[in-house]
Design a protein around this motif. Structure first.
Motif, PDB file in Angstrom:
ATOM      1  N   VAL A   1       0.702  -1.114   0.072  1.00 17.10           N
ATOM      2  CA  VAL A   1      -0.023   0.188   0.002  1.00 17.10           C
ATOM      3  C   VAL A   1       1.037   1.271  -0.048  1.00 17.10           C
ATOM      4  N   LEU A   2       0.522   2.191  -0.994  1.00 15.97           N
ATOM      5  CA  LEU A   2       1.363   3.289  -0.905  1.00 15.97           C
ATOM      6  C   LEU A   2       0.483   4.423  -0.377  1.00 15.97           C
ATOM      7  N   ASP A   3       0.745   5.158   0.615  1.00 17.19           N
ATOM      8  CA  ASP A   3      -0.117   6.229   1.156  1.00 17.19           C
ATOM      9  C   ASP A   3       0.625   7.764   0.878  1.00 17.19           C
ATOM     10  N   LEU A   4      -0.036   8.338   0.003  1.00 19.02           N
ATOM     11  CA  LEU A   4       0.286   9.827  -0.424  1.00 19.02           C
ATOM     12  C   LEU A   4      -0.031  11.038   0.165  1.00 19.02           C
ATOM     13  N   GLY A   5       0.954  11.608   0.895  1.00 21.38           N
ATOM     14  CA  GLY A   5       0.615  12.769   1.751  1.00 21.38           C
ATOM     15  C   GLY A   5       0.104  12.030   3.079  1.00 21.38           C
ATOM     16  N   PHE A   6       0.867  11.093   3.761  1.00 25.14           N
ATOM     17  CA  PHE A   6       0.451  10.160   4.778  1.00 25.14           C
ATOM     18  C   PHE A   6       0.338  11.114   6.044  1.00 25.14           C
ATOM     19  N   ALA A   7       1.091  12.269   6.252  1.00 25.92           N
ATOM     20  CA  ALA A   7       1.228  12.777   7.607  1.00 25.92           C
ATOM     21  C   ALA A   7      -0.112  13.638   7.910  1.00 25.92           C
ATOM     22  N   PRO A   8      -0.599  13.574   9.222  1.00 28.13           N
ATOM     23  CA  PRO A   8       0.209  12.989  10.475  1.00 28.13           C
ATOM     24  C   PRO A   8       0.097  11.474  10.593  1.00 28.13           C
ATOM     25  N   GLY A   9      -0.549  10.672   9.581  1.00 26.12           N
ATOM     26  CA  GLY A   9      -0.483   9.299   9.736  1.00 26.12           C
ATOM     27  C   GLY A   9      -1.898   8.584   9.907  1.00 26.12           C
ATOM     28  N   ALA A  10      -2.865   9.240   9.866  1.00 27.80           N
ATOM     29  CA  ALA A  10      -4.068   8.269  10.373  1.00 27.80           C
ATOM     30  C   ALA A  10      -4.541   7.400   9.267  1.00 27.80           C
ATOM     31  N   TRP A  11      -4.459   7.818   8.004  1.00 30.34           N
ATOM     32  CA  TRP A  11      -4.721   6.909   6.825  1.00 30.34           C
ATOM     33  C   TRP A  11      -3.742   5.423   7.127  1.00 30.34           C
TER      34      TRP A  11
ATOM     35  N   ILE B   1       3.369  -1.127   3.955  1.00 33.56           N
ATOM     36  CA  ILE B   1       2.753   0.104   4.050  1.00 33.56           C
ATOM     37  C   ILE B   1       3.809   1.209   3.691  1.00 33.56           C
ATOM     38  N   LEU B   2       3.757   1.992   2.766  1.00 38.81           N
ATOM     39  CA  LEU B   2       4.731   3.297   2.623  1.00 38.81           C
ATOM     40  C   LEU B   2       3.957   4.544   2.510  1.00 38.81           C
ATOM     41  N   GLY B   3       4.277   5.394   3.395  1.00 38.18           N
ATOM     42  CA  GLY B   3       3.718   6.783   3.470  1.00 38.18           C
ATOM     43  C   GLY B   3       4.937   7.732   2.771  1.00 38.18           C
ATOM     44  N   VAL B   4       4.247   8.635   2.023  1.00 36.00           N
ATOM     45  CA  VAL B   4       5.225   9.536   1.330  1.00 36.00           C
ATOM     46  C   VAL B   4       4.439  11.093   1.912  1.00 36.00           C
ATOM     47  N   ASP B   5       5.227  11.855   2.244  1.00 40.37           N
ATOM     48  CA  ASP B   5       5.020  13.287   2.656  1.00 40.37           C
ATOM     49  C   ASP B   5       6.242  14.118   2.429  1.00 40.37           C
ATOM     50  N   ILE B   6       5.632  15.677   1.953  1.00 40.41           N
ATOM     51  CA  ILE B   6       6.572  16.375   1.682  1.00 40.41           C
ATOM     52  C   ILE B   6       7.135  17.160   3.050  1.00 40.41           C
ATOM     53  N   LEU B   7       6.360  17.040   3.988  1.00 42.25           N
ATOM     54  CA  LEU B   7       6.659  17.553   5.550  1.00 42.25           C
ATOM     55  C   LEU B   7       7.171  16.326   6.281  1.00 42.25           C
ATOM     56  N   PRO B   8       8.169  16.596   7.128  1.00 43.72           N
ATOM     57  CA  PRO B   8       8.472  15.416   8.195  1.00 43.72           C
ATOM     58  C   PRO B   8       7.520  15.055   9.154  1.00 43.72           C
ATOM     59  N   CYS B   9       7.823  13.849   9.327  1.00 42.84           N
ATOM     60  CA  CYS B   9       6.530  13.218  10.165  1.00 42.84           C
ATOM     61  C   CYS B   9       6.933  11.711  10.781  1.00 42.84           C
ATOM     62  N   ASP B  10       6.981  11.553  11.852  1.00 39.01           N
ATOM     63  CA  ASP B  10       7.258  10.282  12.110  1.00 39.01           C
ATOM     64  C   ASP B  10       6.053   9.198  11.950  1.00 39.01           C
TER      65      ASP B  10
ATOM     66  N   ILE C   1       8.790   7.920   3.609  1.00 33.48           N
ATOM     67  CA  ILE C   1      10.032   8.842   3.259  1.00 33.48           C
ATOM     68  C   ILE C   1       9.346  10.445   3.008  1.00 33.48           C
ATOM     69  N   GLN C   2      10.160  11.302   3.326  1.00 35.30           N
ATOM     70  CA  GLN C   2       9.908  12.840   3.193  1.00 35.30           C
ATOM     71  C   GLN C   2      10.287  13.081   1.654  1.00 35.30           C
TER      72      GLN C   2
END
Ligand SMILES: C[S@@+](CC[C@H](N)C(=O)[O-])C[C@H]1O[C@@H](n2cnc3c(N)ncnc32)[C@H](O)[C@@H]1O
Length: 321
Positions: free
Chosen positions: A79-89, A103-112, A120-121
């Motif tokens: 699963v690729l989660d685009l714009g994942f931050a803050p991470g609920a999805w 599951i990989l999240g990608v976001d332009i902002l940093p977020c754990d 990845i940011q």
């Protein structure tokens, strides 16, 4: 002002907080107080807090899954989660997929990222990001390896990219593939999987305010208020940014999503939304427009869901509409 500490994702912690917030609003009628007041009076926000979701957005995805069954716990899903931050999805994806799913999240902002999710940011509008996503899903990154990286470095940033590009690790996706699909390890099938390594793309992107990009630290970006990922309120701007980001998500689906795979994309409606929907229709056999109950009435957002990606897509036709 009362010394109220806001939990890392912007949701208050103490049982006295509703009262404290009301008092704070009286003393301090700045925009943050108004924002907090609105957050606290929203039932989905309260429910998110109770369920440990990082934001109320979780309920939009759960509604989508309840209706369209995009997750499947009995299979391994990538699963690729685009714009994942803050991470609920990503939390919902983790909950509703099997343990072995990636599951990989990608976001332009940093977020754990949430537990069990890699991140990845990066800017999805950059071609390099596509390459990194492909590498993540096709190379040597089993979840335990990713977890180890998380532990050592907290977040995967550029260091992850270095690691990924220069690693001498010989563990290949081929091995992962044969270990997760022992009955279908034919060369042909493997090649198909390598070409289109993602089963599901979920995209909830909204362009962050320029201030968020300036205050580019975890302190600001983990706090929902300072992240300033809310819409601008200017319909034309919201719509235009949204179309650009949705197109980037759709290109990612064209390039990386496997045939029969699914796609969920948030869109802010406006003059071009029908055209975007038409483009989605060219890629998927079935396209649905859906507004979840948990989406605020006043919001112009709508979710475009593409099911069953077509086998043969003429990319030229898609991009000349
Ligand atoms: C509405 S938030 C996503 C909320 C998330 N789905 C959740 O459930 O917690 C939108 C996110 O899209 C991200 N975003 C916006 N433009 C982006 C881009 N060009 N590349 C990657 N992420 C982007 C923003 O930084 C923001 O965190």
């Amino acid at each position: 002002m009362f010394p109220i500490s806001i939990a890392s994702h912007g949701l208050p912690n103490s049982p006295l907080l509703p009262l404290l917030i009301k008092l704070q609003v009286r003393f301090n009628s700045n925009s943050k107080s108004r924002w907090l007041d609105r957050q606290w009076s929203d039932p989905y926000t309260r429910e998110a807090k109770i369920n440990n979701f990082r934001s109320r957005a979780a309920f939009k995805l759960t509604e989508i899954d309840d209706k369209f069954h995009i997750f499947n716990k009995s299979k391994i899903q990538r699963v690729l989660d685009l714009g994942f931050a803050p991470g609920a999805w990503s939390q919902v994806a983790r909950e509703r997929t099997s343990k072995e799913s990636m599951i990989l999240g990608v976001d332009i902002l940093p977020c754990d990222p949430p537990h069990g999710v890699s991140a990845i940011q990066a800017n999805i509008l950059s071609k390099k990001t596509q390459m990194l996503i492909r590498l993540y899903f096709t190379r040597h990154f089993k979840l335990n390896r990713i977890d180890k990286l998380h532990k050592n470095h907290g977040y995967l940033y550029e260091m992850w990219e270095e690691e990924l590009l220069h690693s001498k690790d010989t563990e290949t996706y081929k091995e992962i593939f044969s270990s997760i699909s022992p009955n279908s390890s034919s060369e042909d099938e493997y090649k198909k999987m390598e070409k289109f390594p993602i089963d599901l793309i979920i995209s909830d992107m909204y362009a962050p305010w320029p201030q968020s990009l300036i205050h580019n630290t975890n302190k600001f970006t983990n706090d929902a208020y300072y992240r300033m990922a809310n819409t601008s309120g200017l319909t034309v701007r919201d719509h235009q940014h949204s179309i650009d980001l949705c197109d980037a998500a759709l290109v990612t689906a064209l390039d990386l999503l496997r045939p029969k795979g699914s796609f969920v994309c948030k869109l802010f409606t406006g003059v071009e939304d029908k055209l975007f929907e038409k483009r989605v229709k060219m890629v998927f056999k079935k396209t649905i427009r859906f507004k979840p109950k948990s989406s605020r009435n006043e919001s112009k957002e709508v979710y475009i869901i593409g099911m069953d990606k077509k086998e043969d897509i003429d990319k030229v036709e898609v991009f000349t509409t």
